[in-house]
Scaffold this active site. Structure first.
Site, PDB file in Angstrom:
ATOM      1  N   GLU A 432       0.815  -1.258   0.142  1.00 38.13           N
ATOM      2  CA  GLU A 432      -0.114  -0.127   0.166  1.00 38.13           C
ATOM      3  C   GLU A 432       0.800   1.199  -0.062  1.00 38.13           C
ATOM      4  O   GLU A 432       0.663   2.305   0.863  1.00 38.13           O
ATOM      5  CB  GLU A 432      -0.866  -0.104   1.315  1.00 38.13           C
ATOM      6  CG  GLU A 432      -2.060  -1.343   1.059  1.00 38.13           C
ATOM      7  CD  GLU A 432      -3.089  -1.138   1.963  1.00 38.13           C
ATOM      8  OE1 GLU A 432      -4.252  -1.514   1.537  1.00 38.13           O
ATOM      9  OE2 GLU A 432      -2.721  -0.836   3.360  1.00 38.13           O
ATOM     10  N   GLU A 502      -4.012 -10.530  -0.410  1.00 36.97           N
ATOM     11  CA  GLU A 502      -4.967 -10.613   0.706  1.00 36.97           C
ATOM     12  C   GLU A 502      -6.513 -10.817   0.054  1.00 36.97           C
ATOM     13  O   GLU A 502      -6.718 -10.497  -0.816  1.00 36.97           O
ATOM     14  CB  GLU A 502      -5.132  -9.102   1.417  1.00 36.97           C
ATOM     15  CG  GLU A 502      -3.693  -8.746   2.076  1.00 36.97           C
ATOM     16  CD  GLU A 502      -3.622  -7.308   2.732  1.00 36.97           C
ATOM     17  OE1 GLU A 502      -4.656  -6.817   3.110  1.00 36.97           O
ATOM     18  OE2 GLU A 502      -2.521  -6.608   2.647  1.00 36.97           O
TER      19      GLU A 502
HETATM   20  C1  GAL Z   1      -5.255  -4.042   3.435  1.00 38.10           C
HETATM   21  C2  GAL Z   1      -3.869  -3.819   4.191  1.00 38.10           C
HETATM   22  C3  GAL Z   1      -3.760  -4.641   5.522  1.00 38.10           C
HETATM   23  C4  GAL Z   1      -4.690  -4.477   6.559  1.00 38.10           C
HETATM   24  C5  GAL Z   1      -6.172  -4.952   5.785  1.00 38.10           C
HETATM   25  C6  GAL Z   1      -7.290  -4.546   6.666  1.00 38.10           C
HETATM   26  O1  GAL Z   1      -5.861  -3.301   2.685  1.00 38.10           O
HETATM   27  O2  GAL Z   1      -2.807  -4.182   3.205  1.00 38.10           O
HETATM   28  O3  GAL Z   1      -2.505  -4.034   5.973  1.00 38.10           O
HETATM   29  O4  GAL Z   1      -4.814  -3.038   6.528  1.00 38.10           O
HETATM   30  O5  GAL Z   1      -6.307  -4.115   4.634  1.00 38.10           O
HETATM   31  O6  GAL Z   1      -7.310  -5.342   7.739  1.00 38.10           O
HETATM   32 MG    MG Z   2      -2.313   0.031   5.075  1.00 36.69          MG
END
Ligand code: GAL
Ligand code: MG
Length: 973
Positions: A432, A502
């Site tokens: 990010e 993710e």
């Molecule tokens: C993503 C991010 C993580 C965390 C997650 C939400 O966008 O990469 O670090 O913030 O969202 O829990």
């Molecule tokens: Mg973040």
């Protein structure tokens, strides 16, 4: 005199990534080192340029001061920076920890080169010895080394001071979504080497047995002495240095006399290859010899022979398209915040192995070095991620030349540290941080330095999953809708493996549709898996009385996911932070004490190494769903659950199957011709001890229905008339609240953050007003019609109570108006007298399960105390449901039994809490259990989805408006 390290204000100079710091390398220095961990003198200054006072407290190293006894407490913000200053600035009030201790340098180190290693310091480290400046380092999650030879004298005592500045230009690129801490969070040590030493060792081991060991050699006295050479031994096999590689640039005859290169090249016959299922490791000891043959330096490495490559749109490990069953992991501990021990990390990985994970993304910084050793040993594929996240100011920083050094520095130092780990299969440029020239610079460095591994970066991949020109070899989106992934794979446009960095956000009661994801991944070429967000619920153990973190001494103050009385798991805001992001920090698949959440069982099942393909009369067809292993390490037990209450069990002999093969196996018992609906479960356990599980550990429990239910017989009217009061409410000796309609659940984090809960509240679903319309008696039966009014719609609800033998049959219908287009549930809720403390059920279990998270809970006969049905999510919410329940009983010690029979498999929840009890509080410790049971029987229950960050559940798991019908029978036995 002003300290020069302070005078240049390195905390506001992004160009300065370090000063006086030694280059990162992969030489193992742990053996023979002098540990400097323990209690240090400590004081916390209000700013880095504030004068150091005379009053010292103590602080433990390693450990963040924010969880030790200081006034600077943890703070949680996600995207937002904790201070308003723009990069590269930091606030004037800037907690700065001064750590000091004596350094007794062993006399035996005379003539040697003496090096200080600080495992990690957050976020700027200044080093002084006896008041003299030694160096500066940034990069809060990698070690910094400093040559102290000129600063200390063997046999004498010096004073080492480590000053740690909390906020800096670097904080702007360490804006990861977790707690903010300050301090020295990994171990500190001192070691000595011969001046002639291994400066770096790079090991490359391929699956065909080819081994290359490249060594860099330096001598701190100046020119390299003639005649040095390197040898290595690999599990006792002696390997010799190749000729002609003892000088840098030897190939073009320009001789360097200060940096030697030596290469060892060998081919290991019949090599045992490394993969996450069978992590075969060899021990490699590299020795640097002086001309007389004596050993000047040694480095030990564990070597795994394996290949990683991308062919077409497949990521291959040893030529196999492996599924990536990953999780994102932070270095987290509920007592220390950041500091994790070897045993902690081993326990993390053991849990992950037992629940079917084979991959870790080190979100979002290089993790503690021991994690990689453990991953090599236990078998995990690692996406190693650099410590770069500039979330709040991502766009500005990605192209800011002042931060260019920092990007290249952080990525290259990670690669230099971790390049020899077979577990590391992919490098990640960070998280990010938008995408800019600074990323491309770092990517260029990696591609040249390590062409053996792919590179990924979500911010680059986002520019186009198939774009060949971006700094990502993998399409690694986060929270991409499954249909977009499938569409991409089917589009003919795909050029890169699609592995989500993710997905499936595990906040609270979540991870709905995990099985749907995996069904699509396993059946769609081009999709290869992803990394669940995330492993930990980052709850910090807090004393309720004074609101302070308990700190290191709190072991034993929690159990089974729950903090001891007087304590709780703190999340954002609980330390009085003015700026915080609440419970968003509690979004893991394990509780802060590593107790698995029910979603873990769902993952375990979708990752099952053994699957049941189908049932035929001659037996069950089993499939080996691994990539490399046979089934010989597994054994099992068959369980046949019959609707009539019987469970037959018998040993399972698993066939010899190579990966991908199937075979039919007989059952150890005959399936009875009677007994109704029948479900077969194969409880698969470890046959011989594994490094991560003793024999007998269950690894999966696939199930299959082998006989459908007969249409249930509707019990016929019999017995005394049903008692219903003037309000149309059932009177029953075991019920303290009559069954009424419920359309509400205590909103999950997904319901809240996805916006559903606010809609439901706006519709008034949490406070429906019941008005009885009619109560009609017909013989012993009573039909009750009531209206439940929300703010925008009215639900017509009909209940017909019919006396049946031993009890009452309840036939219900509810007509939801179009306004109520997507509600939490439609069903009945009632409450029982105290004492009915054990639940037995025939249905899915024993784990908590929901319509879109029910793959991990086989159908069978289950029994649990009512108190154990509830899952203690940190922020109380809907919890404890069981899916596919056909019937259940609640029983009391005095043998009173309340028995409920359902018309078809339903979502049932038996709890000590009403939905309103759960919504009234913010932390688990505030809940006061009721003595009786609150029982929900749902005709329909909304899936959980993952809308707290990412897609909602699928339309098929939503509760539609219109007429819902359900019936059930209540009896007392
Ligand atoms: C993503 C991010 C993580 C965390 C997650 C939400 O966008 O990469 O670090 O913030 O969202 O829990
Ligand atoms: Mg973040």
């Amino acid at each position: 005199m002003t300290d020069p390290l302070v005078a240049v204000r390195p905390w506001e100079a992004p160009e300065v990534t370090s000063w006086g710091r030694l280059p990162m390398n992969a030489v193992d220095r742990r053996s023979g080192a002098l540990p400097l961990d323990g209690d240090w003198r400590f004081q916390l200054l209000p700013a880095p340029d504030a004068p150091v006072g005379g009053a010292w407290a103590t602080a433990h190293v390693p450990g963040a001061w924010t969880v030790q006894d200081t006034d600077d407490l943890p703070q949680y913000t996600n995207v937002r920076m904790p201070f308003p200053e723009f990069p590269p600035h930091s606030p004037a009030t800037n907690p700065t920890g001064v750590y000091e201790r004596e350094l007794d340098v062993p006399a035996a180190w005379a003539g040697r080169r003496i090096v200080l290693q600080v495992g990690a310091a957050e976020s700027v480290l200044l080093v002084h010895v006896d008041g003299r400046p030694v160096g500066v380092s940034k990069d809060s999650h990698l070690a910094a080394e400093f040559d102290l030879t000129a600063f200390v004298s063997p046999g004498e005592r010096s004073v080492l001071r480590l000053t740690v500045v909390k906020w800096s230009d670097a904080t702007h690129i360490e804006d990861q979504d977790h707690w903010w801490h300050g301090g020295i969070t990994r171990s500190v040590l001192l070691y000595a080497t011969d001046p002639l030493r291994l400066a770096d060792v790079t090991v490359r081991a391929r699956r065909d047995g080819e081994l290359r060991v490249d060594c860099l050699v330096r001598d701190d006295r100046g020119a390299l002495p003639g005649g040095w050479y390197v040898t290595a031994d690999l599990d006792g096999m002696l390997l010799a240095q190749d000729a002609g590689f003892d000088r840098r640039n030897a190939e073009d005859d320009r001789v360097s006399d200060f940096l030697g290169e030596a290469r060892i090249h060998a081919v290991v016959p019949e090599v045992r290859t490394w993969n996450a299922e069978e992590p075969e490791l060899y021990g490699l000891t590299v020795r640097l010899h002086r001309a007389d043959g004596t050993v000047a330096d040694t480095s030990y490495h564990r070597v795994g022979f394996r290949d990683v490559e991308i062919v077409g749109r497949d990521l291959l490990v040893n030529g196999e398209r492996v599924f990536v069953r990953g999780v994102n992991r932070h270095d987290f501990h509920p007592l220390t915040g950041r500091t994790v021990s070897y045993d902690d990390m081993r326990a993390d990985l053991v849990v992950l192995k037992r629940f079917g994970f084979n991959a870790i993304r080190t979100s979002h910084y290089p993790n503690d070095p021991a994690l990689y050793d453990l991953a090599d040993e236990l078998g995990f594929y690692i996406v190693d991620e650099a410590d770069i996240e500039s979330h709040d100011h991502a766009h500005e920083i990605a192209d800011d030349p002042r931060y260019l050094n920092a990007f290249v520095d952080r990525v290259s130092r990670m690669v230099l540290r971790d390049k020899n780990h077979p577990s590391v299969i992919i490098w990640s440029l960070g998280n990010e941080s938008d995408y800019g020239a600074n990323h491309d610079a770092a990517a260029g460095w990696v591609r040249r330095h390590d062409p053996t591994r792919p590179l990924q970066y979500e911010g680059a991949a986002k520019r186009g999953w198939a774009d060949p020109d971006v700094a990502s070899d993998i399409a690694c989106p986060m929270y991409a809708p499954l249909e977009d992934c499938v569409a991409h794979a089917l589009s003919g446009e795909q050029t890169k493996p699609l592995i989500q960095c993710e997905y499936s956000h595990a906040m609270g009661n979540s991870n709905g549709t995990l099985a749907d994801h995996w069904a699509a991944i396993e059946s769609t070429p081009g999709l290869q898996g992803g990394f669940i967000w995330e492993f930990w619920d980052h709850g910090i153990l807090q004393r309720v009385s004074d609101g302070r973190p308990v700190g290191r001494t709190g072991a034993g103050l929690y159990d089974n996911g729950v903090a001891a009385p007087g304590h709780r798991w703190a999340y954002g805001g609980d330390f009085g932070e003015a700026l915080h992001d609440g419970a968003f920090v509690a979004d893991g698949i394990v509780f802060p004490d590593r107790t698995p959440k029910p979603a873990m069982y769902e993952h375990r099942e979708v990752a099952a190494p053994v699957r049941i393909r189908c049932f035929r009369h001659e037996g069950v067809v089993l499939a080996n769903h691994q990539h490399f292993r046979g089934l010989d390490w597994l054994t099992g037990t068959w369980e046949l659950a019959l609707a009539d209450g019987r469970t037959l069990t018998g040993p399972a002999r698993l066939p010899q199957l190579r990966p991908g093969e199937t075979a039919a196996v007989p059952l150890p018992f005959a399936v009875p011709a009677d007994g109704g609906e029948a479900w077969l479960t194969l409880r698969v356990t470890v046959a011989e001890d594994q490094a991560w599980a003793p024999a007998g550990t269950e690894v999966c429990a696939p199930g299959i229905r082998i006989r459908a239910a007969h249409a249930p017989e509707r019990p016929v009217a019999a017995g005394p008339a049903v008692e219903v009061d003037r309000e149309g409410l059932l009177r029953h000796p075991l019920l303290t609240a009559a069954p009424t309609l419920s359309l509400w659940r205590a909103p999950t984090d997904n319901d809240e953050l996805g916006g559903m809960a606010s809609r439901w509240r706006a519709w008034g679903l949490d406070r429906l007003v019941r008005k009885v319309v009619s109560v009609r008696r017909d013989g012993g039966s009573v039909a009750v019609v009531a209206q439940y009014a929300g703010t925008v719609g009215v639900v017509r609800h009909r209940q017909e109570f019919t006396p049946v033998e031993g009890g009452v049959r309840v036939d219900e219908s509810a007509e939801l108006p179009e306004e109520f287009s997507d509600v939490a549930r439609v069903g009945s809720v009632f409450e029982t007298v105290a004492g009915l403390d054990v639940l037995d059920w025939f249905g899915q279990g024993p784990w908590e399960s929901y319509p879109d998270r029910a793959a991990g809970a086989p159908v069978g006969h289950h029994r649990l105390p009512v108190d154990e049905l509830f899952t203690p999510y940190l922020r109380p919410q809907e919890s404890g449901g069981r899916h596919g329940v056909r019937r259940f009983t609640l029983s009391a010690p005095d043998a009173t039994v309340l028995a409920v029979e359902l018309d078809e498999p339903r979502q049932v929840c038996v709890s000590r809490y009403r939905a309103e009890d759960l919504t009234a509080v913010t932390h688990h410790d505030e809940l006061v259990p009721r003595a009786g049971c609150v029982v929900h029987i749902d005709a329909a229950h909304r899936g959980l989805g993952t809308a707290s960050c990412g897609p909602d559940t699928f339309p098929s798991y939503l509760v539609a408006p219109g007429v819902h019908r359900w019936s059930w029978t209540l009896r007392v036995r």
